[in-house]
Scaffold this motif. Structure first.
Motif, mmCIF file in Angstrom:
data_model
loop_
_atom_site.group_PDB
_atom_site.id
_atom_site.type_symbol
_atom_site.label_atom_id
_atom_site.label_comp_id
_atom_site.label_asym_id
_atom_site.label_seq_id
_atom_site.Cartn_x
_atom_site.Cartn_y
_atom_site.Cartn_z
ATOM 1 N N VAL A 191 0.844 -1.187 0.000
ATOM 2 C CA VAL A 191 0.000 0.000 0.000
ATOM 3 C C VAL A 191 0.883 1.242 0.000
ATOM 4 O O VAL A 191 1.717 1.422 0.886
ATOM 5 C CB VAL A 191 -0.941 0.025 1.220
ATOM 6 N N SER A 192 0.708 2.071 -0.981
ATOM 7 C CA SER A 192 1.452 3.322 -1.062
ATOM 8 C C SER A 192 0.762 4.406 -0.238
ATOM 9 O O SER A 192 -0.469 4.405 -0.095
ATOM 10 C CB SER A 192 1.556 3.767 -2.524
ATOM 11 N N GLU A 193 1.550 5.313 0.302
ATOM 12 C CA GLU A 193 0.997 6.452 1.026
ATOM 13 C C GLU A 193 0.702 7.628 0.107
ATOM 14 O O GLU A 193 0.291 8.693 0.571
ATOM 15 C CB GLU A 193 1.978 6.912 2.113
ATOM 16 N N VAL A 194 0.876 7.440 -1.197
ATOM 17 C CA VAL A 194 0.836 8.577 -2.111
ATOM 18 C C VAL A 194 -0.532 9.264 -2.113
ATOM 19 O O VAL A 194 -0.598 10.503 -2.163
ATOM 20 C CB VAL A 194 1.251 8.137 -3.536
ATOM 21 N N ALA A 252 -13.440 10.642 -13.965
ATOM 22 C CA ALA A 252 -13.491 10.233 -15.371
ATOM 23 C C ALA A 252 -12.479 9.144 -15.677
ATOM 24 O O ALA A 252 -12.656 8.372 -16.630
ATOM 25 C CB ALA A 252 -13.256 11.440 -16.283
ATOM 26 N N ARG A 253 -11.408 9.054 -14.867
ATOM 27 C CA ARG A 253 -10.330 8.106 -15.178
ATOM 28 C C ARG A 253 -9.755 7.511 -13.897
ATOM 29 O O ARG A 253 -9.791 8.137 -12.844
ATOM 30 C CB ARG A 253 -9.211 8.803 -15.955
ATOM 31 N N SER A 254 -9.213 6.298 -14.049
ATOM 32 C CA SER A 254 -8.447 5.658 -12.977
ATOM 33 C C SER A 254 -6.996 5.518 -13.411
ATOM 34 O O SER A 254 -6.698 5.416 -14.607
ATOM 35 C CB SER A 254 -8.999 4.266 -12.649
ATOM 36 N N PRO A 259 1.464 5.957 -10.565
ATOM 37 C CA PRO A 259 0.856 7.240 -10.922
ATOM 38 C C PRO A 259 1.794 8.418 -10.700
ATOM 39 O O PRO A 259 2.525 8.472 -9.708
ATOM 40 C CB PRO A 259 -0.356 7.322 -9.991
ATOM 41 N N THR A 260 1.778 9.347 -11.631
ATOM 42 C CA THR A 260 2.524 10.586 -11.481
ATOM 43 C C THR A 260 1.836 11.468 -10.446
ATOM 44 O O THR A 260 0.692 11.209 -10.042
ATOM 45 C CB THR A 260 2.596 11.325 -12.815
ATOM 46 N N SER A 266 -5.599 14.014 -9.912
ATOM 47 C CA SER A 266 -6.630 14.267 -10.926
ATOM 48 C C SER A 266 -7.334 13.005 -11.414
ATOM 49 O O SER A 266 -8.174 13.096 -12.315
ATOM 50 C CB SER A 266 -6.023 15.004 -12.130
ATOM 51 N N THR A 267 -7.013 11.833 -10.855
ATOM 52 C CA THR A 267 -7.687 10.602 -11.227
ATOM 53 C C THR A 267 -7.949 9.779 -9.971
ATOM 54 O O THR A 267 -7.437 10.084 -8.891
ATOM 55 C CB THR A 267 -6.854 9.758 -12.221
#
Length: 344
Positions: A191-194, A252-254, A259-260, A266-267
């Motif tokens: 699990v990332s903390e991001v 709208a997106r996953s 992920p950046t 934004s997703t």
């Protein structure tokens, strides 16, 4: 309509003097005493209506802006911290663990009684996020309360994201068997903390909340709990009949693979939004599904410009399908409900 004032034994909440909090005692389980917590914010000019909000996994209610959006429009806002979450978590408990999602029906029932019978609201809308967005339709389908005016689901968890194998009959059988034998076995996962860091004020986000109640790294997932979720998914996929209008909102997106920073903000990096849209129509007969570009998993925690669009969608849906309060409840619901920062 005369609404009943809050009971004298309700205390001030951690969110400040505009909120009151009360503890709801529930039957004990194998770990001991169990409680839920009901948080209330009352409007300056009530319109006779209320909304009850249910949070998601590894979460609790801290969404002051969301509550104010409702109270600015005359709705009394209630939020429940479910058993073993947030304000309701006790030292002797395993956070968030239940063997069946229907266990949560008890606290939703008791909150509903307080809102409708004790406090006198005749029209109540239920709102939910993520895992709460799975539990609430199951509850509404079974209970079908006469006061239910509509349902708002913010990124509801309607299916298992990830590899197709996780949704296969073989995986279901394995989970059922292991869940029955070793329900408290933790499922290994990275699990990332991001996502948490993108939200919390101390780590570059906008929001302040208790990291003991909503940890950056989420919470452990147990086999028995995941079995409960997958059983809930199966019931929903078979088709529910939630009464009244339902709004399902998603990003709208996953984004799932590395992920950046922009994608995180934004997703949806938690759930698969295509699955949300696929299964939305299984909730009831009157479902509106809307994807909002730029939204994150908890859509009301998105960037300010995206939140304005989210609230715009919510306001348009309310006007179209829920409508103004019954005649005589209030002069004009919109008369004092300045959209302010939420204007789309």
């Amino acid at each position: 309509m005369t609404l009943v004032p809050p009971p004298a034994d309700v205390d001030a909440d951690v969110l400040g003097p505009d909120y009151r909090v009360e503890t709801i005692s529930l039957p004990p389980d194998d770990e001991g005493a169990v409680v839920a917590t009901l948080v209330t914010r009352r409007p300056g000019r009530p319109n006779g209506r209320a909304v009850l909000h249910v949070h998601g996994f590894a979460d609790y209610f801290f969404h002051d802006e969301y509550a104010r959006w409702w109270t600015d429009r005359g709705w009394t806002f209630y939020a429940v911290d479910l058993r073993k979450y947030g304000r309701s978590l006790r030292e002797h408990q395993t956070p968030h663990f239940v063997a069946d999602l229907s266990e949560y029906f008890a606290e939703i029932d008791l909150a509903w009684w307080r809102i409708t019978q004790r406090d006198g609201h005749r029209e109540v809308l239920v709102s939910a996020h993520s895992t709460g967005g799975l539990t609430v339709p199951l509850w509404a389908h079974e209970r079908r309360p006469s006061e239910l005016a509509g349902t708002v689901l913010n990124s509801p968890w309607l299916d298992m994201q990830g590899s197709a194998w996780l949704r296969s009959p073989a995986a279901t059988i394995a989970l059922e068997r292991l869940g029955a034998r070793r329900p408290m076995q933790e499922i290994p996962r990275r699990v990332s903390e991001v996502y948490g860091r993108s939200l919390h004020r101390d780590h570059g986000g906008e929001w302040d909340y208790d990291l003991d109640w909503k940890p950056l790294e989420s919470r452990p997932v147990y086999v028995g709990w995941l079995r409960a979720v997958r059983r809930g998914h199966a019931r929903l996929h078979a088709g529910l009949d939630v009464p009244g209008p339902v709004l399902v909102m998603s990003s709208a997106r996953s984004t799932f693979t590395e992920p950046t920073d922009e994608a995180v903000r934004s997703t949806d990096i938690v759930l698969d939004v295509e699955q949300i849209r696929r299964w939305a129509s299984s909730i009831g007969r009157h479902v509106t599904s809307v994807a909002v570009e730029g939204a994150v998993h908890d859509m009301v925690l998105s960037r300010p410009d995206v939140r304005r669009r989210v609230y715009g969608v919510l306001g348009t849906w309310l006007d179209a399908w829920v409508g103004p309060p019954a005649s005589g409840e209030q002069d004009d619901e919109r008369g004092h409900a300045d959209d302010g920062d939420h204007r789309a």
